[in-house]
Design an enzyme around this catalytic site. Sequence first.
Site: not given
Length: 657
Positions: A232-233, A452, A455
């Site tokens: 897909g580039t 969370e 983190h």
Amino acid sequence: MITSVRLGVRHWTRSAKPGPPREPPKPSPQPAPPLWRWLLPLVALIVLIVIVVRSVPSGRTPSLSYTDFVAKVGAGQVRTVDINDKGAVSGTLKNGTTFTSRIPVALDTSGLERQLRAEKVDVTASQSSGGGGGALGTLAFFLLPLVVIGGLFLWAGRRAARSMTGGVTAMGRSRAKIIEAERPTTRFADVAGYEGVKQEVSEIVDFLRNPERYALAGAKGPRGVLMVGPPGTGKTLIARAVAGEAEVPFLSVTGSAFVEMFVGVGASRVRDLFGEARKRAPSIIFVDEIDAVGGRRGSSRLGGNDEREQTLNQLLAEMDGFDQSTGIVVLAATNRPESLDSALLRPGRFDRHVTVPLPNQAERAAILAVHARGKTFADDVDWNVLARATPGFSGADLANLLNEAAINAVRAGGTVIDAKDLDDARDRVLLGRRETSNALLPEERHAVAVHESGHALVAALCEHADPVAKVTILPSGPALGATEQLPEAERHLYTESYLADLLAVRLGGRAAELVVFGEGSTGAADDLAGATSIAARMVREFGLSPALGPVGYASGSPQGLGTATTEESLQRPYGERTQRVVDEETARLVGQAEHRAVALLRAHRPALEELAGLLTARETVDGSVVLDVLHRPRDTQAPADSRAPGGPGTPGTTGGA
């Protein structure tokens, strides 16, 4: 936690430029239809008419009942009578009129016979014909089905003969899509970014436009250019841009279009493709996904190997055979260059290999501006900020991102896309659909908030970690929460310090659970898997382990183009003893990262509890809130009892390295 390093591609638009109208091709004279095409229907029509005419009575004949018939015989009015074997009577009266009647089968006819003799009636007997058309009708009745069946077989045979002659010829023809030079669709200006790639392929354009300049200098243009890049580039559209800039015909075909179940068809299509290119020279032949036909010969494949190798041999012969002065250039694209045959990659066939990389931050901003055409955005939308928030996104990902944002705006009852719509769309692309029906228990909700928060705080405390952009405990897809980090700049090299901080951030959620609840949970499964993978690569590939030393064992997978197959992953270039050292060092690095994260969170326990409380109340906070909580003086930090009333929860994070 999200550390987004996904791969991306460029995006571009196409500008259509109408060309002069083309004259329609003159129709070729049609051959006269053969005789059987009109003779057979005519014969069938004649037979049908004969049957109908013969079956219709010639005149209106009165039918008498048996009683009236006997009465007329007794009155002496009957002249002749004909009786068949089924009791049907037909005859004439003495006045010349005809009649018909029928004798009942169960009736005794001896009295009728004596009466006919007494009146001297001429009596004859006949046998029934079984149809109303006589001998000709009977013959036609049997012949008509035979004629119809024979006609069908004849028609099917003629059709099969045409398929075996013209059909096989058409099967061997190339399925290339030809775009004439009078109407080029794509130019380099329509391609966002890719300045290096444009510069590299611009020489092909110059060669096709001015081949005499190269001939005077004794230089030869490239026979073939292989474009290599992740899926897909935009390799196909770059090839179209080359044809558009050079204003030459563009013959496009996929590698799988050459291979068929019939032996020799692929080679015939290759010959036909190059024949069409010679007729339109100078021209460009573009073969997309060439690995479908250009794989290594002799490799173990199931079915169709001989046909594929014959097609590849014909392709090699054609690329050697055409004259370079005719101006034919072969462009090909693949995302698996390691699977191509070495004879296809040698100079003289594919002389140049052009790598089509993923878009960087500046190119993503340009791609977003291209996709933004036709949409209305609010003033708070900044393409540079969005490009920074989408590292590794492809052009298709960016287009999908803007489309999801437009859908969010319409769902909210508006038509203007704002920054919140883009942020929600990014979460949808990265994490999945927001699970509004996934209600968490109170203790689970608090556990996710603690996870969370761990983190986020570890990321804020580590010097080399990427800044925190957002923390949320809203479930999305398989994740029950997420911590998003956005890099300040595009990274190409990763130092040992950055990787060590990355491991600590990965294990920050589990460390927060150990600090607050005293035990871990299943919510750290993805974090542990990601951290283990990073640590293993640090030891095995990057040479960052003192026990193993500066030795690197590459995984063997192409860089950024795909993943190693199972067969490749099982072929380790080292023995069991080295594998044991790798496992021990991987466990050591992960363990050190966890101890470091636990120590940081214990030192900032009040900030952890306060951030968890804010997350529980607000559900989503941005990075500035994390920094405010962390840098707040200790005496003003509000203590809170963060221990949940129940057992440990099941927080989930999404991470990727």
